[in-house]
Design an enzyme around this catalytic site. Structure first.
Site: not given
Length: 258
Positions: A150-151, A164, A168
């Site tokens: 993920s981030s 984005y 995530k």
């Protein structure tokens, strides 16, 4: 790739790593192979073919393991089954580890987001991991390991990457639910959330933003390395992580702690 010898904790295991021609995915594939896993490496474009062939040669010569590459487009619903079929053909019917790494970043502010852009990002970043899990499950040797990348962007707002970030965050939601649904046989499902990591994707981010992120990172005011992320993924892939599931682990040098 790092030449530090890894403990062979994954001997006999089969791993799939999506989007592994470069960056974090490449480091993960090599690290898992260095621990003994046989690895299926996916890539999407013709220009990635040579880097993947070089990675496979490096895995064979330096990691003393085996790997195969498969070119496919995870934007297409047929790709996950294509990947699993290639794994079965190369290494047999069992799959032990799935790493959902392939992703695309967003570069549009809210007023510029189109349905087509939303679909492009979510098809790769959310739908593809779901379809990969569905394709792998009939072959998953329990207890299996499902790990998604993920981030930190899933939990903090940044301008211009809303789609984005939302994708995530959706992947995190899936992670927690899948952990509950699949845990009775010991299978674990986790997500690793990198902070800024030196990569081609980070090169697309405004340097001023990256500099600001560095200053907010307690460890040495720097960005991370792909190898540092791979170490965390490897832990989650190993038997010793059997009591860790449903977690979204911040791998950010302290840039985010949650």
């Amino acid at each position: 790739m790092s030449q530090v010898e890894k403990p062979r904790t994954l001997d006999g295991k089969i791993a799939i790593v999506t989007g592994a021609s470069r960056g974090i995915g490449k480091a993960i594939a090599f690290d898992l192979a260095s621990r003994g896993a046989k690895v299926v490496i996916t890539y999407s474009s013709d220009r990635s073919k040579q880097p993947v062939e070089e990675l496979i040669a490096e895995i064979e010569s330096k990691a003393k393991s085996s790997a195969v590459g498969i070119q496919c487009n995870l934007q297409h619903v047929s790709a996950p089954q294509q990947i699993v079929d290639a794994s079965v053909k190369a290494f047999g019917k069992d799959i032990d580890i799935l790493v959902n790494n392939a992703a695309t970043i967003s570069d549009k502010f809210v007023q510029d987001i189109t349905p087509e852009h939303f679909e492009e990002v979510f098809n790769l970043n959310v739908r593809a991991p779901l379809l990969m899990v569905l394709a792998v499950l009939p072959h998953l040797r329990r207890p299996g390991r499902i790990i998604s990348i993920s981030s930190v962007g899933a939990r903090e707002g940044y301008p211009g990457i809303g789609t984005y970030a939302a994708s995530k965050a959706a992947l995190e939601g899936y992670t927690r639910s899948w952990a509950v649904e699949l845990g009775l046989d010991g299978t674990t499902v986790n997500t690793v959330n990198p902070g800024p990591v030196a990569s081609a994707m980070l090169d697309q981010v405004d340097p001023k933003t990256v500099d600001s992120q560095k200053q907010k990172t307690p460890i040495e005011h720097r960005v991370g390395t792909a190898e540092e992320i791979a170490e965390i993924v490897a832990f989650l892939a190993e038997p010793r992580s059997s009591w860790v599931t449903g977690q979204c682990i911040s791998a950010s040098g302290g840039y985010h702690t949650y």
